[in-house]
Design a protein around this motif. Sequence first.
Motif: not given
Length: 323
Positions: A61-78
């Motif tokens: 997945y590619y997403k806009e930069n939000t930092g590592q914490g929120f990127s982990r949340n993004y991964g958890y959700e998927r």
Amino acid sequence: MRRYSVVIPIYNRPDEIKELLESLTKQTYNNFDVVIVEDGSSIKCEDIVNSFKSQLEVTYYYKENTGQGFSRNYGYERANGDYFIVFDSDCIIPANYFEELEKALNENYLDAFGGPDKSHPSFTDVQKAISYSMTSLFTTGGIRGNKKRVGTFHPRSFNMGISRQVFENTRGYIITRMGEDIEFSIRILNSGFKSGLVENAFVYHKRRTNFTHFFKQLHFFGRARINIYRFFPAELKPIHFMPAAFTIFCAFTLLSSIFSSTIFYLCLGILLLYSVLILIDATIKNRSLKIGFLSVAAVFTQLTGYGIGFLTELKRELFKEKK
């Protein structure tokens, strides 16, 4: 058999993700999938990830930069696993990692866990010295990956796992940088979940490749500890002041040379004794005198980097300066 989802946020480090994915193809326990979250990188790793699709169940997945914490949340959700595992992109995973983790969770289930980090034989001498400084009992890094540590174990996100229930209950990270994993761990424990260390679920963690980058990283860690204080004041313990105290002692040693040679040589003797102990211990553990000397430099870099960052952020907090 427990189903695991590995969530890996990455930012401009395609070479690192290749080595990490290669290590995952060698796992002796295969009931897992991998979720790569590209956090707004300008140097993408999509082609590298796609080259592993015949060997791993991996999604990108590619997403806009939000930092590592929120990127982990993004991964958890998927993620579709029963249990979510987070690795830093600069880790190499031993072949029996998931086998050991599954065994440990079957014997003593944990809602959240953390594992130690070690130095890989392929690491450079500087990386081995940095690894020593972050895991040695002669530094604050010795608290990590140690069952004999004082207090409740707080997992760190370079090697951390949570159950799906933990994520659904906590909704993951609420800050994305500056101690986001510590804040998350505290909320997990405060929610009544059980956390612990799985000693055999270790990773090889490269960390930084030179002392300049290492100093900057530890400076940030020192600032992050004060940031955690803003959320949980009671979590700021005396041990967190140790690098700052060491930094002040080093500065005092230098200044004492101006007004008192006696005090200067006394303080210098203490620092030299500390250095010799590190040198001996690191040399024995790494079987290399060169790494022993580099480890002394790494320890001083670690403690002063953290200490200066800690003191800088503490000053901002005390005087409410704007960041």
